[in-house]
Design a protein around this motif. Structure first.
Motif, mmCIF file in Angstrom:
data_model
loop_
_atom_site.group_PDB
_atom_site.id
_atom_site.type_symbol
_atom_site.label_atom_id
_atom_site.label_comp_id
_atom_site.label_asym_id
_atom_site.label_seq_id
_atom_site.Cartn_x
_atom_site.Cartn_y
_atom_site.Cartn_z
ATOM 1 N N ASN A 60 -3.167 8.825 3.967
ATOM 2 C CA ASN A 60 -2.791 8.365 2.801
ATOM 3 C C ASN A 60 -1.731 9.493 2.047
ATOM 4 O O ASN A 60 -2.515 10.239 1.995
ATOM 5 C CB ASN A 60 -3.450 8.205 1.853
ATOM 6 C CG ASN A 60 -3.506 7.878 0.442
ATOM 7 O OD1 ASN A 60 -1.996 8.070 -0.099
ATOM 8 N ND2 ASN A 60 -4.427 7.492 -0.639
ATOM 9 N N SER B 220 0.468 9.087 -0.897
ATOM 10 C CA SER B 220 1.089 9.298 -1.926
ATOM 11 C C SER B 220 1.959 10.375 -2.901
ATOM 12 O O SER B 220 2.103 10.194 -3.624
ATOM 13 C CB SER B 220 0.464 7.923 -2.625
ATOM 14 O OG SER B 220 0.943 7.116 -3.492
ATOM 15 N N ASP C 105 7.662 -3.852 -0.099
ATOM 16 C CA ASP C 105 6.125 -2.594 -0.848
ATOM 17 C C ASP C 105 5.710 -2.110 0.145
ATOM 18 O O ASP C 105 5.653 -2.057 1.343
ATOM 19 C CB ASP C 105 5.586 -3.760 -2.607
ATOM 20 C CG ASP C 105 5.063 -5.071 -1.303
ATOM 21 O OD1 ASP C 105 4.772 -4.706 0.240
ATOM 22 O OD2 ASP C 105 4.351 -5.838 -2.538
ATOM 23 N N ALA D 123 2.303 -3.071 0.560
ATOM 24 C CA ALA D 123 1.677 -3.757 0.788
ATOM 25 C C ALA D 123 1.560 -3.946 2.367
ATOM 26 O O ALA D 123 0.941 -3.970 3.523
ATOM 27 C CB ALA D 123 0.895 -4.445 0.362
ATOM 28 N N THR E 127 2.305 -1.252 4.970
ATOM 29 C CA THR E 127 1.327 -1.055 5.613
ATOM 30 C C THR E 127 1.045 -1.657 6.703
ATOM 31 O O THR E 127 0.368 -1.593 8.115
ATOM 32 C CB THR E 127 0.148 -0.879 4.926
ATOM 33 O OG1 THR E 127 0.817 0.549 3.929
ATOM 34 C CG2 THR E 127 -1.785 -0.129 5.314
ATOM 35 N N TYR F 15 5.584 1.386 -9.598
ATOM 36 C CA TYR F 15 4.363 1.613 -9.927
ATOM 37 C C TYR F 15 4.331 2.588 -10.712
ATOM 38 O O TYR F 15 5.342 3.299 -10.960
ATOM 39 C CB TYR F 15 3.415 2.236 -8.019
ATOM 40 C CG TYR F 15 3.551 0.645 -7.069
ATOM 41 C CD1 TYR F 15 2.620 0.295 -7.303
ATOM 42 C CD2 TYR F 15 4.576 1.350 -5.721
ATOM 43 C CE1 TYR F 15 2.598 -0.303 -5.313
ATOM 44 C CE2 TYR F 15 4.317 0.827 -4.290
ATOM 45 C CZ TYR F 15 3.559 0.080 -4.456
ATOM 46 O OH TYR F 15 3.604 -0.512 -3.463
ATOM 47 N N VAL G 279 -1.323 4.694 -8.038
ATOM 48 C CA VAL G 279 -1.431 3.352 -7.495
ATOM 49 C C VAL G 279 -0.969 2.917 -6.781
ATOM 50 O O VAL G 279 -1.395 1.931 -5.662
ATOM 51 C CB VAL G 279 -0.646 2.778 -8.998
ATOM 52 C CG1 VAL G 279 -0.763 1.223 -8.444
ATOM 53 C CG2 VAL G 279 -1.334 2.864 -10.501
ATOM 54 N N ARG G 280 -0.166 3.221 -5.810
ATOM 55 C CA ARG G 280 0.676 3.555 -4.944
ATOM 56 C C ARG G 280 -0.002 3.909 -3.614
ATOM 57 O O ARG G 280 -0.323 3.375 -2.611
ATOM 58 C CB ARG G 280 1.940 3.890 -4.612
ATOM 59 C CG ARG G 280 2.766 4.382 -3.366
ATOM 60 C CD ARG G 280 4.016 4.993 -3.244
ATOM 61 N NE ARG G 280 4.156 6.197 -3.906
ATOM 62 C CZ ARG G 280 5.050 7.441 -4.098
ATOM 63 N NH1 ARG G 280 6.253 6.220 -4.074
ATOM 64 N NH2 ARG G 280 4.694 8.417 -3.689
ATOM 65 N N ASP H 266 -3.351 4.350 -3.338
ATOM 66 C CA ASP H 266 -4.603 2.652 -3.944
ATOM 67 C C ASP H 266 -4.069 1.616 -3.179
ATOM 68 O O ASP H 266 -5.200 0.476 -2.583
ATOM 69 C CB ASP H 266 -4.896 2.474 -5.407
ATOM 70 C CG ASP H 266 -5.875 3.714 -5.992
ATOM 71 O OD1 ASP H 266 -6.453 4.477 -4.553
ATOM 72 O OD2 ASP H 266 -5.879 3.964 -6.959
ATOM 73 N N GLU H 267 -3.274 0.934 -3.235
ATOM 74 C CA GLU H 267 -2.390 -0.361 -2.442
ATOM 75 C C GLU H 267 -2.569 0.314 -1.120
ATOM 76 O O GLU H 267 -2.719 -1.001 0.198
ATOM 77 C CB GLU H 267 -1.070 -0.397 -2.847
ATOM 78 C CG GLU H 267 -0.895 -1.667 -1.988
ATOM 79 C CD GLU H 267 1.026 -2.562 -3.086
ATOM 80 O OE1 GLU H 267 1.434 -2.290 -2.046
ATOM 81 O OE2 GLU H 267 0.722 -2.434 -3.785
ATOM 82 N N LYS I 279 -5.996 -0.173 -0.122
ATOM 83 C CA LYS I 279 -6.264 -1.522 -0.374
ATOM 84 C C LYS I 279 -6.377 -2.718 1.216
ATOM 85 O O LYS I 279 -6.980 -3.073 1.859
ATOM 86 C CB LYS I 279 -6.051 -1.889 -1.003
ATOM 87 C CG LYS I 279 -6.716 -3.657 -1.566
ATOM 88 C CD LYS I 279 -6.186 -3.780 -2.857
ATOM 89 C CE LYS I 279 -6.632 -5.380 -2.996
ATOM 90 N NZ LYS I 279 -6.485 -6.468 -4.070
ATOM 91 N N VAL I 280 -4.946 -1.966 1.704
ATOM 92 C CA VAL I 280 -4.397 -3.169 3.069
ATOM 93 C C VAL I 280 -5.527 -2.240 3.762
ATOM 94 O O VAL I 280 -5.806 -3.750 4.659
ATOM 95 C CB VAL I 280 -2.937 -2.627 3.133
ATOM 96 C CG1 VAL I 280 -2.160 -3.846 4.182
ATOM 97 C CG2 VAL I 280 -2.559 -3.517 1.817
#
Length: 454
Positions: free
Chosen positions: A327, A329, A401, A403, A406, A431, A436-437, A439-440, A443-444
């Motif tokens: 990550n 980002s 996006d 998500a 990924t 975002y 926030v970008r 973190d997405e 999460k995925v």
């Protein structure tokens, strides 16, 4: 914290809240100032303003009335992100009101010496590396500044046995006067934030404020890979300590795939815990600060070996079925993504990129993406990046996006591959911020991990 009296019964305006404004308002109140806070967000939607009002601090929310400045303010402390063309700041300047950012205020009352870190890329990683080295050596290094811990908050509890390890943005440094770190680092200087500063020269001048009050008893750590840093080295009273991955310098340098400080070998390049050429530079800057601070080679080496990166900055987030995920980002410009790509084998790398269109092209990325297994693109710059990928004869996929990106990258990858989110663009088209970008993405990856029981 030093007890100072210069703000007792003086009227001070704090313009813009966020965490730094909140911390500045509280510190000023503690120092006896008559504080007024002015923030654009309406009071009923502004829990921070509500808290400060309960603490007895005057708050004015929902607008920025110029007539407020008719009061006799001795000082304005402004949020770093508010540009100097803002009408409130223009009027304050016309009235001769000093305009600070809260790092100047914090430095005034700090009992702790300051290590200040700035630059275009690598600030957060280098700041964190330095703090880790301090703390692992038994010295107390307190993270402060642009890294998410307002200096005006940290400084209240800091003593002379601590050291403030302070990340500083160009925005913060424009609002300093007497601020003086004992050691300062400029990681590198590249054209960025020009929408705020106007020109690269003005941006560099803002960064160079870090050494404004330094003397020969203080140390300025500069990246001698860059000609601009070598030129600036001639323009400071501080003692310059260079670092370089290209030349042997009188400081920290890379030679024969090992990191040295003034002929002392500290560690092998391969032992650094995070990949990429840029992290060799970050490690060399850290070594310079650590050696100037009397920290042992063993502690430096062990700390940098165990360093796992900073969230959203080339952060390793593990692997699924032999596919590694990183990550990055926080890479919001081309240079940062170039540096990230330098740490990987393109044949086994899938890059996720794209975001806010600031009008630039991506031709500079072409040599760095040659041979990528694939690119997955998104956001306002997706079409530009698609063209770039096609020029480089790389398979490219346009998705909605992070998500979806990924998920698609995972589908394209096989064991031994790496999926890298390194957008080369700001996030604001999709975002609220790069966190926030990122973190997405995280999460995925976690969802995929659960689905594939890896």
């Amino acid at each position: 914290m030093k007890t100072i009296t210069q703000f007792e019964n003086k009227k001070v305006l704090v313009l813009g809240l966020a965490r730094s404004g909140q911390a500045a308002a509280r510190l000023l109140a503690k120092l006896g100032a008559i504080v007024t806070v002015n923030d654009g967000k309406p009071f009923e939607e502004n829990p921070t303003a509500q808290e400060l009002l309960e603490e007895g601090i005057k708050v004015l929310c929902g607008s920025h009335p110029l007539e407020l400045l008719d009061e006799e303010f001795a000082l304005m402390v402004k949020n770093p992100g508010i540009p100097y063309r803002n009408p409130m700041i223009v009027r304050a300047r016309e009235k001769g009101i000093p305009i600070w950012t809260e790092v100047e205020l914090a430095a005034l009352v700090s009992e702790a010496p300051i290590v200040g870190i700035t630059g275009s890329n690598g600030k957060t990683t280098t700041t964190t590396m330095i703090a880790d080295v301090f703390n692992n050596s038994g010295q107390s290094g307190l993270l402060a500044g642009n890294i998410g811990y307002p200096a005006s908050e940290v400084v209240i509890k800091a003593t002379e046995s601590d050291t403030l390890i302070m990340e500083l943005s160009s925005f913060q440094l424009m609002g300093v006067d007497t601020f003086k770190p004992h050691i300062a680092v400029i990681t590198n200087l590249e054209p960025t934030h020009l929408d705020y500063h106007g020109t690269f020269e003005d941006y560099v001048a803002a960064k160079w404020q870090i050494q404004k009050r330094m003397t020969a008893a203080d140390f300025m750590v500069l990246n001698f890979n860059q000609g601009i840093a070598r030129r600036l080295a001639e323009e400071t009273r501080a003692t310059v300590i260079p670092f370089s991955t290209i030349d042997k310098v009188d400081g920290a340098y890379l030679q024969d795939d090992a990191l040295f400080f003034k002929d002392e070998k500290i560690m092998a390049r391969s032992e650094i815990g995070v990949p990429g050429d840029h992290n060799v530079e970050n490690a060399l800057a850290t070594i310079a600060v650590a050696k100037l601070s009397g920290i042992s080679n063993d502690v430096i080496r062990e700390t940098l070996m165990l360093f796992g990166g900073v969230k959203h900055r080339l952060q390793s987030v593990g692997s699924i079925n032999g596919i590694a995920f990183f990550n990055d980002s926080k890479s919001t410009n081309i240079l940062a993504t170039q540096k990230a790509l330098s740490g990987f084998d393109n044949d086994h790398l899938i890059l996720i990129a794209g975001g806010l269109d600031r009008g630039n092209d991506f031709d500079a990325l072409l040599p760095d993406i040659k041979g990528l297994k694939a690119m997955v693109v998104l956001g306002e710059t997706a079409d530009k990046l698609t063209s770039l990928a096609e020029t480089a004869a790389i398979p490219v996929y346009h998705v909605a996006d992070v998500a979806a990106a990924t998920q698609k990258a995972f589908e394209l990858a096989t064991s031994g591959d790496t999926v890298l989110l390194s957008p080369a663009n700001a996030s604001w088209d999709m975002y609220p911020n790069f966190e926030v970008r990122g973190d997405e993405f995280l999460k995925v990856v976690e969802t995929l991990r659960g689905e594939h029981h890896a």
